[in-house]
Write an enzyme that holds these catalytic residues in place. Sequence first.
Site, PDB file in Angstrom:
ATOM      1  N   GLU A 171      41.490  -2.273  55.452  1.00  0.00           N
ATOM      2  CA  GLU A 171      42.445  -2.954  54.620  1.00  0.00           C
ATOM      3  C   GLU A 171      43.287  -2.390  54.419  1.00  0.00           C
ATOM      4  OE1 GLU A 171      40.547  -3.931  50.832  1.00  0.00           O
ATOM      5  OE2 GLU A 171      38.628  -4.226  51.768  1.00  0.00           O
ATOM      6  N   ASN A 198      31.377  -1.522  51.428  1.00  0.00           N
ATOM      7  CA  ASN A 198      32.642  -1.645  51.140  1.00  0.00           C
ATOM      8  C   ASN A 198      32.894  -0.785  50.170  1.00  0.00           C
ATOM      9  OD1 ASN A 198      35.534  -2.926  51.146  1.00  0.00           O
ATOM     10  ND2 ASN A 198      34.763  -3.266  49.025  1.00  0.00           N
ATOM     11  N   GLU A 199      33.995   0.225  50.292  1.00  0.00           N
ATOM     12  CA  GLU A 199      34.488   1.041  49.078  1.00  0.00           C
ATOM     13  C   GLU A 199      33.194   1.500  48.115  1.00  0.00           C
ATOM     14  OE1 GLU A 199      37.919  -0.632  47.233  1.00  0.00           O
ATOM     15  OE2 GLU A 199      39.251  -0.799  49.158  1.00  0.00           O
ATOM     16  N   TYR A 246      46.896   0.232  50.214  1.00  0.00           N
ATOM     17  CA  TYR A 246      47.932  -0.823  49.783  1.00  0.00           C
ATOM     18  C   TYR A 246      49.039  -0.031  49.225  1.00  0.00           C
ATOM     19  CZ  TYR A 246      43.964  -3.974  49.967  1.00  0.00           C
ATOM     20  OH  TYR A 246      42.896  -4.737  50.645  1.00  0.00           O
TER      21      TYR A 246
HETATM   22  O1  AHR Z   1      41.722  -6.871  49.130  1.00  0.00           O
HETATM   23  C1  AHR Z   1      41.353  -6.818  47.524  1.00  0.00           C
HETATM   24  C2  AHR Z   1      40.320  -5.956  47.332  1.00  0.00           C
HETATM   25  O2  AHR Z   1      40.838  -4.505  47.564  1.00  0.00           O
HETATM   26  C3  AHR Z   1      39.046  -5.621  48.156  1.00  0.00           C
HETATM   27  O3  AHR Z   1      38.063  -6.629  47.704  1.00  0.00           O
HETATM   28  C4  AHR Z   1      38.731  -4.323  48.103  1.00  0.00           C
HETATM   29  O4  AHR Z   1      37.871  -3.803  49.103  1.00  0.00           O
HETATM   30  C5  AHR Z   1      39.937  -3.541  47.684  1.00  0.00           C
HETATM   31  O5  AHR Z   1      39.854  -2.621  46.705  1.00  0.00           O
END
Ligand code: AHR
Length: 502
Positions: free
Chosen positions: A292, A172-173, A244
């Site tokens: 995400e 992840n990331e 996001y």
């Molecule tokens: O969704 C919250 C966080 O955001 C996750 O753990 C991460 O992958 C992202 O930075």
Amino acid sequence: MAAVRFALDPAFAIGSVDRRLFGSFVEHMGRSVYSGIYEPSHPTADAAGTRGDVLELVRELGVSVVRYPGGNFVSSYRWEDGVGPVEHRPHRLDLAWRSLESNEFGVNEFLSWCADAGTEPMLAVNLGTRGVQEACDLLEYCNHPSGTYLSDLRAAHGVEKPHGVRLWCLGNEMDGPWQIGGKTADEYGRLAAETGKAMRLLDPEVELVLCGSSNSTMPTFGSWEATVLEHAYDYVDYLSLHSYYDPSDGDLDSFLASAVEMDRFIDAVIATCDHVAARTRRRRKINLSFDEWNVWYQGAFSGPENLEWQRAPRLIEDQYTVADAVVVGSLLISLLRHADRVSVACLAQLVNVIAPIMTQPGGPAWAQTIFHPFALTARYAGQQVLRVEPVGPTYDTARHGDVPVVDATATIDPDGAVAMFVVNRSRDAVPLQVDLRALPGRAAATHTALYDADWNARNTAEDPQRVRPRDVAAVAVDDGVMATTLPPVSWNLIRLAPPAVS
Ligand code: AHR
């Protein structure tokens, strides 16, 4: 406000909708698991400790796939801690969110919850503090039928039949400086390639997701994707995107146009994948896993550094507004528009942590505003996405430049049922006209919208139905043209029934 027009023609299809576009995400973070999906002492809990009220909302949301167990959490997670008799499971420190992890809930509990929820699991392996061996061990534990140490251990833990998990994230990331065990693109690319190679040998049915950049503002965005693909192209199916959209600065005009940024991000990643394919003479295309995405008031979260060690603390429990729901609806429009290349997408997250579903420990569960555009899109999006080119007014934004006031996409099913998803970013009502001459035999449409005179209205435990989609009007189709009015700052679903058979 001048009218917006577009035409629908079944001859112009972009691609088929992969149902995995309507995915979500459960991380061991805050109250996503504990007092979210799992709360043994809750009045609606079953024998497994699963909250029944949450499960009902998850089914109504129509989530097709759920990613687990992280997120940042996975990068120092030991999956073995979460299997076997609960009383023997170790309590650990979770470094990602500075939280106490009891491991009461682990991989078998999650996979059995997915089966109850009618959703597909998407598991992530730890490539932060761990590597090839531990990833293969987890895959063997989950998917190998029997007769080996780990498959027999699963059976000894009460799960005779293999879980058959298809979708796997390779970490992840991994580009993030915040990630435990973060890596350079070369380090991660090599590790992902070797892990993917071994996992495919163990189970040729797996589909693997390679980590792209954590978001498009990372300094290495673009070059990270190219490097990791050069290493791992032959062993993976998808490249991940995360993004996001933050309303914290109060610039509503820019925020409402967040999908413009998502469109650009997706287009840039597709271009990078295809560039690597061209340069390395590969024909097979890498598709995208937008695993995400959501609205997140990131400005209000100062990071995990100063958190006290606690079990299931209240972390990033954002309360979503009507405007946030309009943006979530518009981000789904962007994902559908890219259905030819985006195969998987996960609204992050599912319960309590930046989530469509909220709970109170021992109390009720309810749907936030963003629940509604997601649920309706998942329910009504048809099989094929049609090309839609709205013509109409634009407005200027500080963040994205000049953007269209109205954005839209549409889908069609084999029986001819059409669903249009339309967003009005303006503070004024906007007339919409849709040319349906290529879809004869349609006399009327139904129009449902999410909007409110108060763009900041929210749903709460006390008033969980404050914001709900409403029927706008029955819409007539005259001379092949459908006309309706889009309320100010609204997300709209307009449906045409299949033509009558004579
Ligand atoms: O969704 C919250 C966080 O955001 C996750 O753990 C991460 O992958 C992202 O930075």
